[in-house]
Write a protein that holds these residues in place. Structure first.
Motif, PDB file in Angstrom:
ATOM      1  N   THR A   1       0.913  -1.228  -0.041  1.00 57.47           N
ATOM      2  CA  THR A   1      -0.055  -0.091   0.187  1.00 57.47           C
ATOM      3  C   THR A   1       0.811   1.356  -0.263  1.00 57.47           C
ATOM      4  O   THR A   1       0.449   2.405  -0.739  1.00 57.47           O
TER       5      THR A   1
ATOM      6  N   GLN B   1      -7.287   0.647  -1.440  1.00 55.78           N
ATOM      7  CA  GLN B   1      -7.917  -0.392  -0.468  1.00 55.78           C
ATOM      8  C   GLN B   1      -9.124   0.077   0.038  1.00 55.78           C
ATOM      9  O   GLN B   1      -9.381   1.270   0.622  1.00 55.78           O
TER      10      GLN B   1
ATOM     11  N   ASP C   1      -5.248  -1.405  -5.165  1.00 51.67           N
ATOM     12  CA  ASP C   1      -4.921  -1.929  -3.863  1.00 51.67           C
ATOM     13  C   ASP C   1      -5.863  -2.895  -3.454  1.00 51.67           C
ATOM     14  O   ASP C   1      -6.960  -2.740  -3.030  1.00 51.67           O
ATOM     15  N   GLU C   2      -5.588  -4.331  -3.508  1.00 56.00           N
ATOM     16  CA  GLU C   2      -6.498  -5.231  -3.336  1.00 56.00           C
ATOM     17  C   GLU C   2      -7.671  -5.177  -3.625  1.00 56.00           C
ATOM     18  O   GLU C   2      -8.709  -5.329  -2.811  1.00 56.00           O
TER      19      GLU C   2
HETATM   20 MG   LIG Z   1      -2.127  -2.755   2.019  1.00 56.53          MG
END
Ligand SMILES: [Mg+2]
Ligand SMILES: Nc1ncnc2c1ncn2[C@@H]1O[C@H](COP(=O)(O)OP(=O)(O)OP(=O)(O)O)[C@@H](O)[C@H]1O
Lengths: 280, 521
Positions: A70, A106, A188-189
């Motif tokens: 991140t 995220q 992010d993810e």
């Molecule tokens: Mg992360």
């Protein structure tokens, strides 16, 4: 464009030194990170990252929790200050090419009770196109609707966002990033907490981006699916462990170097990898 | 008099669904202190500080009996016949609209109490400005522009202190707000005591900044308030999209290159503007209520930012109008208190009846939902019970054979683990809705009951089969009881499911496209 770089970023006049003669030319690379170190409260969490993202490819950013994935993305888009180093998107500083860079954070950082519906959220990706002081007109709402359709969420356009499931919320935020029509995406993810249907939908969108010649860097936790979904991989654990095409770099040795002791999981993946390589 | 200051803990997540309730309470508690703002007390025996710390109980309420206005005055006020009333009301309404608009953004940004800090922090500014002017031009201390300028500077200083404390220490925002608010207010009250002791000390006229006195405003005051409010309304309309983005997702805005810091400061400036201009008419104790209550009430009616802002502005304007009218009619009424009171009534009504989040509409939705589920449960149970007998039923061209088979209550009971009372309730309601009729041998489905029963059972079986075959890609937010499968899944998938289900249940005739379960659903 006449304003100078913000304080803190190195002056962009010097040409980029090529890091160890890689094939990609840095000025054309969607993302070129040079010698970047990032620290929180003087404690470095990323050391000397040198990385050129390949154009038109899907890259997985892989590493254990707390390895700085991140942080890497946030430092690239100037959300976290860099202690040293330089980041270029298509050869320019981020603040000059914001519109070409799509960032999908995220999940979970917004107030889900906020009085907006899915369509409103997607339209926010178009605000820069709309410009200062102008309202969101029908034309832009139609545009936003188009991107909601692309992520299969058209039926939920009028829902207040807290009434969407986690995966649906994820898709809405993905649509917001797509609406920006960027040339490189940092995600992010995006696959966390989504069901198989949403995962498949996101993968299809990623493949469409690649077909359109765009690059995407995606933080991904599921090692099993990395070879299936991505072309390139960036293995990260506070420093850059390895980077390159999956077939060359996504090896049990490199993974072990990235993850340290968690061998049981890794051997399983390694097994899968050898199977995959045997097939291809 | 702890109710004078609203507890700082409110500042955290004002947007939580249940927490709306906590908003109104301290404000309601604050009202009695301001409702009967007494006329200026004789300077020698009641200092401002004493009044603030002990409340109005010193000047006994029985002395200040409310004088009811005559009909003529009421109609004059309501119809805005007097120039003076008209101008005062206009100012108050503009202020209310401006406060409702900015308040919406502040509420959503969870910064509502910034207005409270500004207004409380302005007190020492007012006192210092008074002292400074009095020193330079004795006898002219009560000059409104100077006092407001002092209030503005002190208010801004208060906000800066809050930001500084939060930035440079580990103290949380709510604590920082509380510290600044009480320190500034305390200093202000101390200064007022000093003013009281001065030979020329005439606090008369300064106290209105604490409780507010709409009626005493001159038309120059009102035009100042009106201008400031119009400015606030204009800016927040122009920057509506940008403020919305700032409140919803600051980080995203920043990554897109919006100057979030400047937007934040602009929003803060608007709040300061409203809080300072509201000092004179509403008073520093209650001006924050104009920023909080209308937006909080508006949230119950809508899920869109635009309409929430408009509703908040309308409610703000409406309560300001009521407050202005009341204070014009009853000289002793503090406009601020009536404004807050009216706002609180709007809030309570919204809490109860608000179409989006109000308690009663929510209960009604829940109730009708339960009712629909019960109805479908009953019809499906009856259908499944009668299905094996469908072949043996006499073929009847005119009607549905399903409606010709009688059944008893006990038969249904034996198939489901329902209590007898629940079943009776369901069957009573089914009879009332025309789904069932009582016959000599028990019960029968009516024609419409039979039709709906087939539909419910069909939909249920299709969903069930779908879940068994395709559990991995099941859409997770489908109300399987209400959403017709055709509305959710693709046609070829549905026809594939139809084949599977028809093979398992030969008696069931599976029309490819059924009529909707409930019209308009
Ligand atoms: Mg992360
Ligand atoms: N705001 C912050 N202040 C101080 N340290 C931080 C902050 N954010 C992250 N860190 C630290 O930096 C390191 C990297 O964090 P980062 O969030 O980048 O990890 P990550 O790879 O994204 O992990 P995850 O897989 O759990 O998302 C961690 O050790 C974390 O503790």
């Amino acid at each position: 464009m006449t304003d100078g770089p913000p304080p803190g970023t190195p002056s962009p006049d010097l040409p980029e030194p090529l890091p160890d003669g890689t094939a990609t030319h840095p000025s054309s690379a969607p993302l070129a990170i040079h010698d970047m170190t990032v620290a929180y409260h003087r404690r470095p969490v990323l050391w000397d990252i040198d990385y050129d993202a390949p154009p038109g490819q899907l890259t997985a950013i892989v590493g254990p929790n707390g390895s700085g994935k991140t942080t890497l993305i946030k430092a690239a888009v100037d959300l976290v200050p860099r202690a040293s180093g330089d980041v270029r998107f298509f050869g320019s500083a981020y603040h000059k090419v914001r519109h070409r860079v799509g960032y999908v954070p995220q999940r979970g950082s917004v107030d889900w009770d906020f009085p907006v519906n899915a369509l409103d959220v997607v339209a926010m990706g178009l605000y820069k196109q709309i410009g200062w002081l102008r309202p969101v007109t029908r034309r832009y709402r139609d545009k936003a609707m188009h991107y909601l359709e692309r992520v299969g969420m058209a039926d939920y356009a009028k829902r207040q966002i807290s009434q969407l499931s986690g995966g649906q919320q994820q898709r809405v935020f993905l649509a917001r990033a797509l609406s920006q029509q960027a040339d490189v995406y940092l995600m992010d993810e995006p696959f966390v907490g989504v069901d198989a249907a949403t995962e498949r939908a996101i993968v299809i969108i990623l493949q469409e981006l690649r077909e359109a010649g765009k690059a995407a860097l995606v933080v991904h936790h599921d090692l099993q699916t990395v070879p299936e979904y991505f072309d390139h991989v960036l293995l990260l654990n506070m420093r850059l462990v390895a980077t390159g095409p999956i077939t060359e770099v996504f090896t049990p040795e490199n993974l072990r170097a990235t993850y340290g002791g968690k061998l049981a999981l890794l051997d399983q993946v390694g097994h899968r990898m050898t199977l995959n390589q045997g097939r291809s | 008099m702890s109710s004078l200051r609203h507890p700082p803990r409110m500042s955290r997540s004002l947007c939580g669904r249940r927490r709306w309730l906590t908003l109104a309470l301290p404000l309601v508690l604050a009202i009695p202190s301001g409702l009967f703002a007494a006329p200026p007390p004789p300077a020698d025996d009641h200092s401002i500080a004493a009044r603030v710390t002990t409340g109005t109980s010193g000047t006994s309420l029985s002395d200040n009996r409310i004088r009811w206005p005559g009909w003529e005055k009421i109609s004059d006020t309501l119809l805005l016949r007097q120039y003076n009333t008209r101008i005062v009301l206009l100012g108050a309404i503009l202020l209310g609209i401006g406060a409702g608009t900015v308040g919406t953004f502040m509420l959503l940004r969870k910064r509502s109490l910034v207005g409270d800090v500004v207004s409380h922090a302005s007190l020492p500014g007012i006192a210092i400005a008074f002292l400074a002017v009095e020193l330079a031009y004795p006898g002219n201390g009560r000059s409104l522009p100077a006092l407001l300028l002092g209030a503005l500077l002190a208010g801004l200083l208060g906000v800066l202190c809050t930001i500084g404390i939060r930035r440079f220490s580990r103290i949380k925002e709510d604590t920082a707000l509380a510290i600044v608010l009480s320190v500034f207010f305390g200093v202000g009250i101390a200064l007022f005591t000093i003013i009281q002791k001065l030979p020329t000390g005439q606090v008369a006229g300064l106290q209105q900044f604490i409780y507010g006195q709409t009626a005493s405003m001159t038309s120059a005051d009102v035009s100042l308030i009106g201008l400031a409010s119009l400015l606030v309304i204009a800016v927040s309309t122009a920057l509506f999209k940008e403020f919305g983005l700032l409140c919803f997702d600051e980080e995203f805005g920043r990554s897109h290159g919006w100057p979030t810091l400047w937007l934040d400061l602009a929003l803060m400036a608007l709040v300061v503007c409203i809080a300072i201009t509201g000092l004179q008419s509403v008073g520093l104790l209650l001006v924050v209520a104009m920023l909080i209550i209308p937006p909080a009430a508006a949230r119950f009616w809508t899920d869109r930012l635009g309409s929430m802002t408009i509703i908040a502005a309308v409610l703000g304007g409406l309560s300001a109008w009521l407050g202005g009218v009341a204070s014009a009619l009853f000289a002793r009424f503090s406009a601020g208190a009536v404004i807050v009171l009216a706002g609180t009534v709007f809030f309570l009504v919204s809490l109860a009846f608000g179409t989006r989040r109000g308690l009663l509409p929510r209960m009604r939705r829940q109730w009708s939902n339960n009712r629909r589920i019960g109805r479908h449960d009953l019809l499906r149970a009856v259908y499944e019970m009668l299905e094996p007998h469908l072949d043996s039923a006499p073929p009847d061209a005119s009607g549905d054979p399903l409606g010709d088979i009688p059944f008893t209550r006990d038969q249904v009971l034996s198939r489901r683990s329902w209590s007898a009372t629940r079943l009776s309730r369901l069957m009573d309601r089914g009879t009332r809705d025309g789904l069932l009729t009582a016959v000599t041998s028990g019960w029968k489905l009516t024609a419409s009951g039979a039709q709906e029963a087939r539909l419910v059972a069909r939909n249920h079986r299709l969903w069930e089969t779908y879940l068994i075959l395709h559990a991995d890609i099941a859409p997770n937010h489908v109300d399987r009881d209400a959403d017709l499968i055709e509305h959710v899944l693709e046609p070829d998938l549905v026809s594939q499911l139809l084949e599977t289900v028809s093979a398992r249940y030969p008696q069931m005739d599976m029309p490819p496209s059924p009529h909707p379960l409930e019209p308009g659903h």
